[in-house]
Design an enzyme around this catalytic site. Structure first.
Site, PDB file in Angstrom:
ATOM      1  CG  HIS A   1       0.721  -5.981   6.449  1.00  0.00           C
ATOM      2  ND1 HIS A   1       1.321  -4.871   6.757  1.00  0.00           N
ATOM      3  CD2 HIS A   1       0.565  -5.889   5.017  1.00  0.00           C
ATOM      4  CE1 HIS A   1       1.909  -4.417   5.629  1.00  0.00           C
ATOM      5  NE2 HIS A   1       1.455  -4.854   4.615  1.00  0.00           N
TER       6      HIS A   1
ATOM      7  CG  ASP B   1      -1.612  -4.851   2.151  1.00  0.00           C
ATOM      8  OD1 ASP B   1      -0.725  -4.163   2.364  1.00  0.00           O
ATOM      9  OD2 ASP B   1      -2.438  -5.499   2.880  1.00  0.00           O
ATOM     10  CD  GLU B   2       2.698  -3.294   1.429  1.00  0.00           C
ATOM     11  OE1 GLU B   2       3.192  -2.319   0.815  1.00  0.00           O
ATOM     12  OE2 GLU B   2       2.546  -3.326   2.606  1.00  0.00           O
ATOM     13  CB  VAL B   3       1.902 -11.735   0.917  1.00  0.00           C
ATOM     14  CG1 VAL B   3       2.472 -13.226   1.696  1.00  0.00           C
ATOM     15  CG2 VAL B   3       0.529 -11.575   1.534  1.00  0.00           C
TER      16      VAL B   3
ATOM     17  CG  MET C   1      -2.090  -0.949   1.131  1.00  0.00           C
ATOM     18  SD  MET C   1      -2.789  -1.316   2.727  1.00  0.00           S
ATOM     19  CE  MET C   1      -1.794  -1.950   3.668  1.00  0.00           C
TER      20      MET C   1
END
Length: 717
Positions: free
Chosen positions: A283, A346-348, A1
């Protein structure tokens, strides 16, 4: 993000159609739409002229405004009556409206009229809204004000709530007392989804702060509160099914289920939906502190104190993971009534998945070729759980993949391209790229971003219908309950206008004038974006005498996007959630109003070839204040450890003031400075352009224009 975005400003398009009767002006903003017949012409005034809708303090600007020439006086006899459909929420809205009107005027106004004939303002509502607020609800309203009275007409309570807020924005202290102008407004939102996301995880945000920001959202007609509730740094909601989530994953800072229900009821009273976000599969470190069996790695796990993207992720290969989520999501689905449920996604980075032999074997057995396909498998299992609980999935860009149910909603942090891609594939989408409040962008930069520009502009009509709107996002690495309001307001009012008002509205001077008025009204509502600023400066100085400190504070801005974190990394400083947020960068607003106005004045002076001597005198006076301020502030800087880091930027401000004065002196005398002088001043400006204490001096380019003008160089060359 953490995507970046270059905003492109739109041109202004305003259509003004002359009204045939009584010298009224019918101001249309945006494309023509089918309207109900306008009311009879408003009565002409015996004095005064035509009003301009854009000159009024309306934000967001309504779809159409018909202006009259008279005013409706507001006295202590002001009374409100409800007609048509009635419910307790409308009663509370009127009580809130009267309370807000009393705060704005200083008059005790608290009258409800049982008889409409005795009311100054009548609110007519046709029917109820849905028990659980939804996307397809009619939020339109009309507002008619004559010199004899006013009426709001709305299909349901949502429109009535919006109409009441518009009325409050019209209240002015006119020469004859408080009053509102005669007008007729027909209004409706451009987008159905107009949101604000608040991250309560990286720093915990108490319920009181959430509530006052819901008040702010109501004031500017935002209708979705996206509540980010789980993260590496904390799990913030009580689970009775899995109590170790909050007991071990929150440092004791979480919302009880009773508090969540209280926030939801508070939001509903204000026409705002509450959508929770529990981020998964990444996260998610805080989940694993209490339930390490959910993780793909061995642990041990602790609440993360640093910022960034971390390795821990849920194990998508264990059936027990989905059994846990089935119970947890079932519990949360009952707690949060909205139809939509955000799973993050997101953002794995996939490092734990790559290192886990069992997960690798699972992928081979299932024919999953990479981590993207593994996450797609995870999302498909979560979707089944949500569907069982009558919820629709919302997630960030990364969840977009084949097999995702078509009713899912994609929230784009990457930009217009990914948003358009989702729409072309048949998915509804939201834009958040360009609306990240923690970027510290000026309001005008956010305002120039539109969900229907760039890639989305080329969509078909059917595809454009899938663009639901957008959300402003407040990520909380450097946010506290003390400074959060200044990071949200008043800039979010500009974003709210982009979501509500016609796309053609883009005039920046009008934006700032109206936003300034709305900012003052938001303080009356209980927001603290102005008052906290003064208190925090006083704490830094250790005294209420902050005159010289405020001169500096008023003209500096925080560094933009993630420069603060980059600077810390370059200095080998590890930033954590335990760091105090009490520096000047944490105190000053994201945008300096003083610097913006100074720059505007210099632009006008230069473009007018320095002929406006009154304007030049104002600029010179400001430069003299800046030149002298370092000497006045120096004793204070030496007394407080919180101020010591400001010494270099204080000297820079004084040097810029001196450079500007010398430039004006040369211009006034008609003398040409030496090349050495110009070289020296440009060095001063170059030094001032270097951020110090994570702060910027945004008026530096304006000083450069003065120097270049004195040197006989076209500014900017």
């Amino acid at each position: 993000m953490n995507g970046t975005f270059e905003a492109k400003a739109e041109g202004l398009l305003r259509k003004t159609v002359a009204c045939a009767a009584m010298c009224c002006a019918f101001v249309w903003i945006g494309a023509a739409q089918t309207q109900e017949p306008a009311p009879a012409p408003l009565p002409a005034a015996s004095q005064g002229g035509r009003l301009d809708a854009l000159a009024m303090n309306l934000m967001p600007m309504p779809a159409s405004v018909q202006m009259g020439n008279q005013r409706l006086p507001l006295t202590q006899n002001f009374a409100v009556a409800l007609e048509g459909y009635k419910e307790a929420r409308l009663d509370r809205a009127v009580e809130r409206f009267l309370s807000e009107l009393s705060r704005q005027t200083g008059m005790p106004v608290a009258r409800r009229a049982a008889d409409s004939s005795k009311a100054v303002l009548i609110v007519h509502t046709a029917h109820a809204s849905k028990e659980i607020q939804d996307l397809d609800e009619d939020e339109s309203y009309t507002l008619q004000i004559s010199n004899l009275g006013a009426k709001i007409n709305a299909a349901n309570p949502l429109g009535a709530l919006h109409g009441l807020q518009t009325f409050l924005q019209l209240v002015e202290a006119a020469p004859g007392g408080f009053s509102v102008p005669n007008l007729y407004i027909e209004d409706r939102p451009r987008f159905a989804w107009r949101g604000l996301m608040i991250d309560s995880c990286r720093h915990f945000i108490p319920l009181e702060a959430i509530k006052r920001n819901l008040d702010g959202m109501e004031a500017v007609k935002l209708n979705v509160f996206h509540w980010h509730l789980s993260e590496n740094q904390g799990f913030r909601v009580e689970s009775k099914t899995f109590p170790k989530l909050q007991e071990l994953g929150s440092d004791g800072m979480y919302y009880t289920q009773a508090e969540v229900r209280e926030a939801i009821a508070y939001a509903r009273d204000r026409g705002i939906r509450v959508i929770p976000e529990f981020d998964m599969p990444g996260h998610s470190t805080a989940w694993f502190v209490g339930y390490p069996e959910l993780a793909s790695g061995p642990g041990p796990f602790a609440i993360e104190r640093r910022w960034g993207v971390f390795d821990p992720a849920m194990d998508p290969a264990r059936e027990e993971t989905y059994k846990f989520l089935d119970k947890f999501l079932g519990e949360m689905a009952k707690l949060f009534p909205d139809h939509y449920f955000h799973i993050g996604g997101d953002e794995v980075n996939g490092k734990q998945w790559d290192a886990n032999p069992k997960i690798q074997a699972f992928m081979r057995e299932r024919g999953l070729k990479n981590n993207e396909e593994l996450q797609r498998y995870f999302n498909q299992q979560v979707v089944k759980i949500l569907e069982k609980n009558h919820k629709t999935m919302v997630g960030w860009d990364e969840i977009l993949a084949p097999g995702l149910p078509k009713d899912s909603v994609i929230q784009s942090w990457r930009g217009s391209k990914s948003m358009a891609e989702a729409a072309r594939q048949g998915y509804r989408s939201l834009l958040s790229n360009g609306y990240y409040l923690d970027y510290m962008w000026p309001a005008s930069q956010h305002y120039a971003v539109d969900p229907m520009t760039e890639e989305t502009a080329s969509l078909t009509a059917e595809e454009k219908a899938r663009i639901l709107g957008g959300e402003a996002c407040l990520w909380a690495e450097f946010i506290s309950p003390e400074n959060m309001d200044s990071r949200i307001w008043p800039r979010t009012a500009a974003i709210a206008e982009r979501f509500w008002s016609p796309a053609e509205l883009s005039e920046v001077d009008s934006l700032y004038r109206r936003m300034d008025a709305e900012s003052a009204r938001l303080e009356f509502l209980g927001l603290t974006h102005k008052s906290s600023y003064v208190r925090m400066l006083g704490r830094m100085a250790g005294t209420d005498n902050i005159a010289s400190l405020r001169v500096l504070a008023d003209v500096v801005e925080p560094v933009k996007i993630y420069q603060r974190a980059k600077t810390a990394r370059a200095a080998n400083i590890v930033q954590t959630s335990a760091d105090p947020l009490n520096r000047m960068i944490d105190t000053v607003p994201p945008e300096s109003e003083a610097a913006r106005l100074f720059t505007k004045e210099v632009d006008a002076l230069v473009s007018g070839n320095f002929k406006d001597k009154a304007l030049e005198a104002e600029i010179r006076a400001q430069l003299m204040v800046w030149r002298a301020n370092d000497a006045a502030l120096a004793p204070s800087l030496a007394k407080s450890f919180l101020l010591m880091e400001l010494a270099p930027i204080s000297r820079d401000l004084a040097s810029l003031g001196a450079a500007g004065i010398e430039a004006l002196d040369y211009i006034d005398k008609g003398q040409h400075p030496s090349d050495a002088w110009k070289t020296q001043q440009m060095a001063v400006i170059e030094q001032a352009n270097l951020y110090k204490a994570d702060l910027l001096l945004p008026m530096s380019p304006a000083i450069q224009k003065l120097v270049e003008s004195a040197a006989g160089v076209a500014p900017g060359k």
